[in-house]
Design an enzyme around this catalytic site. Structure first.
Site, mmCIF file in Angstrom:
data_model
loop_
_atom_site.group_PDB
_atom_site.id
_atom_site.type_symbol
_atom_site.label_atom_id
_atom_site.label_comp_id
_atom_site.label_asym_id
_atom_site.label_seq_id
_atom_site.Cartn_x
_atom_site.Cartn_y
_atom_site.Cartn_z
ATOM 1 N N GLU A 57 0.831 -1.202 0.000
ATOM 2 C CA GLU A 57 0.000 0.000 0.000
ATOM 3 C C GLU A 57 0.871 1.258 0.000
ATOM 4 O O GLU A 57 0.521 2.273 -0.602
ATOM 5 C CB GLU A 57 -0.942 -0.020 1.204
ATOM 6 C CG GLU A 57 -1.936 -1.179 1.175
ATOM 7 C CD GLU A 57 -2.541 -1.487 2.527
ATOM 8 O OE1 GLU A 57 -3.590 -2.161 2.557
ATOM 9 O OE2 GLU A 57 -1.972 -1.070 3.561
ATOM 10 N N GLU A 218 -7.585 -1.551 11.026
ATOM 11 C CA GLU A 218 -6.930 -0.417 11.695
ATOM 12 C C GLU A 218 -7.833 0.801 11.927
ATOM 13 O O GLU A 218 -7.595 1.578 12.855
ATOM 14 C CB GLU A 218 -5.719 0.067 10.871
ATOM 15 C CG GLU A 218 -4.616 -0.939 10.666
ATOM 16 C CD GLU A 218 -4.866 -1.874 9.491
ATOM 17 O OE1 GLU A 218 -4.267 -2.955 9.461
ATOM 18 O OE2 GLU A 218 -5.676 -1.507 8.605
ATOM 19 N N ASP A 241 -11.087 -6.916 -2.053
ATOM 20 C CA ASP A 241 -11.817 -8.187 -2.060
ATOM 21 C C ASP A 241 -13.210 -7.976 -1.492
ATOM 22 O O ASP A 241 -13.490 -6.941 -0.869
ATOM 23 C CB ASP A 241 -11.064 -9.243 -1.241
ATOM 24 C CG ASP A 241 -10.766 -8.768 0.183
ATOM 25 O OD1 ASP A 241 -11.572 -9.067 1.089
ATOM 26 O OD2 ASP A 241 -9.737 -8.100 0.403
#
Length: 282
Positions: A57, A218, A241
């Protein structure tokens, strides 16, 4: 034993010889001592913290960054700093999970004067209307697996906190004017300490929430840290997903980078949007 408050921050518990009498400390005094107090920051240059859980990321951010950056280590936490039209940004890999992210944000906030927190990453969709490569930006975030309802808390609500951590609306208003070919959704993001698939997601738990769009590992922790620090935050999640479909792990592994680039584009656009800055960051 007489219990005295030496000052507003120090509770006089007596001498070592009086330990057997410690049970006499009034609970009200303990509660007073432990009240949350505003965090006082040293004056200095302000930074936006850009917290990113995974290396892939972080790569998505670097692939879209068109300004020079430099490496910087804050309290042992490596990252990069770069300029934006909203000020300097410190971007770092906060690692996966709530504790990792909250720990790093807490450590960094001791050194830097934090202006705002942006948490950028990927997530699994919980909605039939949210698909891979879409981006979800949180209106609110909440814990999927916190249950203090026995003490009259709302399901998902952490002790001493609001039921939901609300992202600063000033981060959301300018999104209507973005000219990017990316499907953007706004709504509730849930956070759990698990990678969710159709095999471990609990529909009964999900029924406690009003139309959650996706789930990460998170976001709510970032909201809680921002709440404690008293700074605005935003959570940007690119969908890699779909939780209720087969092959979520395979999809995440194959689509994470491509999906994360969409979120990175939005984060950088917000940081450099002149109208956004002048109208909504006061």
């Amino acid at each position: 034993m007489e219990v005295k408050m030496k000052d507003k921050n120090t509770l006089d518990l007596g001498t070592i010889d009086e330990l057997e009498d410690r049970h006499d400390i009034p609970l009200a005094k303990v509660k007073k001592l432990m009240e949350t107090r505003p965090i006082i920051r040293e004056k200095g240059e302000e930074f936006t913290l850009l917290s990113i859980p995974m290396e892939i990321e972080f790569k998505a951010l670097l692939d879209n960054l068109d300004v020079e950056f430099r490496r910087r280590v804050i309290e042992g936490i490596p990252g990069i700093t770069f300029p934006s039209k909203s000020g300097n940004v410190f971007a770092f890999i906060s690692k996966v999970g709530r504790t990792n992210t909250a720990f790093d944000l807490g450590i960094i906030s001791r050194r830097l004067n934090v202006k705002r927190i942006i948490n950028l990453g990927t997530a699994g969709s919980l909605s039939d209307n949210v698909h891979s490569f879409d981006v979800v930006i949180a209106n609110n975030v909440a814990y999927y697996d916190v249950d203090l309802t026995a003490f009259d808390y709302t399901y998902g609500q952490m002790s001493g906190c609001p039921p939901y951590f609300r992202a600063d609306p000033s981060f959301l208003k300018p999104l209507d004017s973005l000219k990017l070919p990316i499907r953007i959704h706004r709504g509730l993001i849930l956070t759990a300490d698990s990678f969710m698939t159709q095999n471990n997601v609990n529909q009964e738990i999900l029924s406690n929430f009003d139309n959650p769009l996706c789930i990460d590992m998170e976001g709510a922790a970032v909201g809680q840290v921002a709440y404690r620090l008293g700074v605005p935050f935003i959570i940007i999640r690119s969908i890699s997903d779909v939780v209720h479909q087969d092959g979520t792990v395979h999809a995440h592994e194959n689509f994470a980078l491509m999906s994360a680039k969409n979120g990175a584009k939005i984060a950088l656009h917000l940081l450099n949007n002149q109208i956004y800055l002048s109208n909504h960051l006061q």
